[in-house]
Design an enzyme around this catalytic site. Structure first.
Site, PDB file in Angstrom:
ATOM      1  N   VAL A 178      10.420   5.215   9.787  1.00  0.00           N
ATOM      2  CA  VAL A 178       9.681   6.453   9.515  1.00  0.00           C
ATOM      3  C   VAL A 178       8.245   6.147   9.100  1.00  0.00           C
ATOM      4  CG1 VAL A 178      11.702   7.830   8.893  1.00  0.00           C
ATOM      5  CG2 VAL A 178      10.533   6.503   7.118  1.00  0.00           C
ATOM      6  N   GLU A 185       8.241   2.895  -5.782  1.00  0.00           N
ATOM      7  CA  GLU A 185       8.320   2.387  -4.414  1.00  0.00           C
ATOM      8  C   GLU A 185       8.336   3.529  -3.414  1.00  0.00           C
ATOM      9  OE1 GLU A 185       8.031   0.271  -2.286  1.00  0.00           O
ATOM     10  OE2 GLU A 185       8.970  -1.660  -2.678  1.00  0.00           O
ATOM     11  N   LYS A 195      16.992   4.249   2.629  1.00  0.00           N
ATOM     12  CA  LYS A 195      17.713   4.321   3.893  1.00  0.00           C
ATOM     13  C   LYS A 195      19.198   4.089   3.629  1.00  0.00           C
ATOM     14  CE  LYS A 195      13.902   2.968   6.842  1.00  0.00           C
ATOM     15  NZ  LYS A 195      13.429   2.051   7.897  1.00  0.00           N
ATOM     16  N   ASP A 221       3.353   3.357   6.886  1.00  0.00           N
ATOM     17  CA  ASP A 221       2.580   3.125   8.104  1.00  0.00           C
ATOM     18  C   ASP A 221       3.407   2.560   9.244  1.00  0.00           C
ATOM     19  OD1 ASP A 221       2.910   0.485   6.811  1.00  0.00           O
ATOM     20  OD2 ASP A 221       1.606  -0.216   8.429  1.00  0.00           O
ATOM     21  N   LYS A 243       0.806  -1.189   0.000  1.00  0.00           N
ATOM     22  CA  LYS A 243       0.000   0.000   0.000  1.00  0.00           C
ATOM     23  C   LYS A 243       0.858   1.265   0.000  1.00  0.00           C
ATOM     24  CE  LYS A 243      -3.087  -2.382   3.109  1.00  0.00           C
ATOM     25  NZ  LYS A 243      -3.493  -2.431   4.534  1.00  0.00           N
ATOM     26  N   ASP A 285      14.522  -0.212   2.256  1.00  0.00           N
ATOM     27  CA  ASP A 285      15.128  -0.394   3.574  1.00  0.00           C
ATOM     28  C   ASP A 285      16.245  -1.435   3.404  1.00  0.00           C
ATOM     29  OD1 ASP A 285      15.655  -1.000   6.245  1.00  0.00           O
ATOM     30  OD2 ASP A 285      13.568  -1.069   6.854  1.00  0.00           O
TER      31      ASP A 285
HETATM   32  P1  IMP Z   1      12.788  -3.812   2.719  1.00  0.00           P
HETATM   33  O1  IMP Z   1      12.432  -5.123   2.107  1.00  0.00           O
HETATM   34  O2  IMP Z   1      13.520  -3.967   4.021  1.00  0.00           O
HETATM   35  O3  IMP Z   1      13.534  -2.888   1.783  1.00  0.00           O
HETATM   36  O4  IMP Z   1      11.433  -3.107   3.145  1.00  0.00           O
HETATM   37  C1  IMP Z   1      10.582  -2.622   2.188  1.00  0.00           C
HETATM   38  C2  IMP Z   1       9.180  -2.379   2.700  1.00  0.00           C
HETATM   39  O5  IMP Z   1       9.101  -2.384   4.126  1.00  0.00           O
HETATM   40  C3  IMP Z   1       8.719  -1.008   2.269  1.00  0.00           C
HETATM   41  O6  IMP Z   1       8.105  -1.045   1.005  1.00  0.00           O
HETATM   42  C4  IMP Z   1       7.781  -0.627   3.392  1.00  0.00           C
HETATM   43  O7  IMP Z   1       6.487  -1.127   3.158  1.00  0.00           O
HETATM   44  C5  IMP Z   1       8.355  -1.293   4.604  1.00  0.00           C
HETATM   45  N1  IMP Z   1       9.248  -0.383   5.332  1.00  0.00           N
HETATM   46  C6  IMP Z   1      10.601  -0.370   5.330  1.00  0.00           C
HETATM   47  N2  IMP Z   1      11.082   0.599   6.104  1.00  0.00           N
HETATM   48  C7  IMP Z   1       9.998   1.248   6.605  1.00  0.00           C
HETATM   49  C8  IMP Z   1       9.850   2.381   7.477  1.00  0.00           C
HETATM   50  O8  IMP Z   1      10.805   3.023   7.944  1.00  0.00           O
HETATM   51  N3  IMP Z   1       8.571   2.753   7.756  1.00  0.00           N
HETATM   52  C9  IMP Z   1       7.486   2.090   7.259  1.00  0.00           C
HETATM   53  N4  IMP Z   1       7.582   1.034   6.436  1.00  0.00           N
HETATM   54  C10 IMP Z   1       8.840   0.621   6.111  1.00  0.00           C
HETATM   55 MG    MG Z   2       4.204  -1.305   5.859  1.00  0.00          MG
END
Ligand code: IMP
Ligand code: MG
Length: 205
Positions: A176, A122, A154, A182, A66, A126
């Site tokens: 964040v 996107e 990040k 969210d 979302k 993270d």
């Molecule tokens: P990744 O797989 O660790 O890169 O995370 C990606 C997904 O995790 C993002 O598309 C977000 O939905 C969620 N996410 C990662 N970091 C944050 C944050 O700081 N706040 C809220 N959602 C996050």
């Molecule tokens: Mg989320």
């Protein structure tokens, strides 16, 4: 009008974060990292770049739900080309704030993307695990091109090398919320990006 809340300059001045608030979130907000104005200026800039880069190409914007719904809506209004839209929904986090590395497709694209110029929109990168999974998955469908526009990245914590064509802001590796992002499904409607106060985390760790 009954049921209407008027937000004034005074609301902004008395808000702990300098933004008008009538959202019931103000007690939970720690620090604003990216203001509403900075977000909008950046999306205008990125939209301009994308418009230039995709001249004479049939562009398909794919947002990851979302979180990316806000970015998609505002960014698309700065892309001055005929574009198609599609959406995917994935789950990587539950209500917690740590990535599991497990990505589940909750909603797939409506259409085939073979031969299309796809730009994946996107909210935040993270660990990069979600995006890495998605890119592999989409590449397998043989699009003509596949690029990424991420509003936030990040710094220093990506666990996989990623080639991001467009990045809005690099931020510290803190959790964040706001502007689509969210915590436990709340805070997505904040018009800015902020951290939460430690007291705001109610989930059992
Ligand atoms: P990744 O797989 O660790 O890169 O995370 C990606 C997904 O995790 C993002 O598309 C977000 O939905 C969620 N996410 C990662 N970091 C944050 C944050 O700081 N706040 C809220 N959602 C996050
Ligand atoms: Mg989320």
């Amino acid at each position: 009008m009954e049921g209407t809340v008027e937000l004034t300059e005074k609301d902004a001045a008395t808000s702990p974060v300098g933004e008008p608030f009538a959202d019931g979130y103000d007690e939970d907000i720690g620090r604003v990292l990216v203001t509403r104005e900075q977000l909008q200026a950046k999306l205008r800039e990125l939209g301009g770049q994308i418009t230039g880069d995709y001249q004479d190409r049939d562009l398909l914007l794919v947002a990851v739900l979302k979180g990316a719904f806000m970015v998609m809506a505002d960014l698309a209004r700065h892309i001055h080309l005929p574009v198609d839209f599609d959406f995917m929904a994935v789950a990587s986090y539950g209500a917690a704030t740590q990535t599991s590395g497990v990505v589940r497709i909750l909603k797939d694209l409506d259409r085939d993307i073979e031969g299309r110029h796809v730009l994946l929109v996107e909210d935040i990168v993270d660990s990069g695990l979600t995006l890495n999974y998605l890119l592999k998955n989409l590449r397998g469908r043989r699009p003509a091109t596949l690029e990424v526009c991420a509003l936030l990245q990040k710094k220093g914590i990506q666990r996989v090398p990623l080639d991001l064509r467009y990045v809005g802001f690099e931020i510290p590796p803190d959790f964040v919320v706001g502007y689509g992002l969210d915590y436990a499904e709340k805070f997505r409607n904040l018009p800015y990006i902020a951290t939460l106060k430690p007291e705001a985390y109610t989930d059992p760790a």
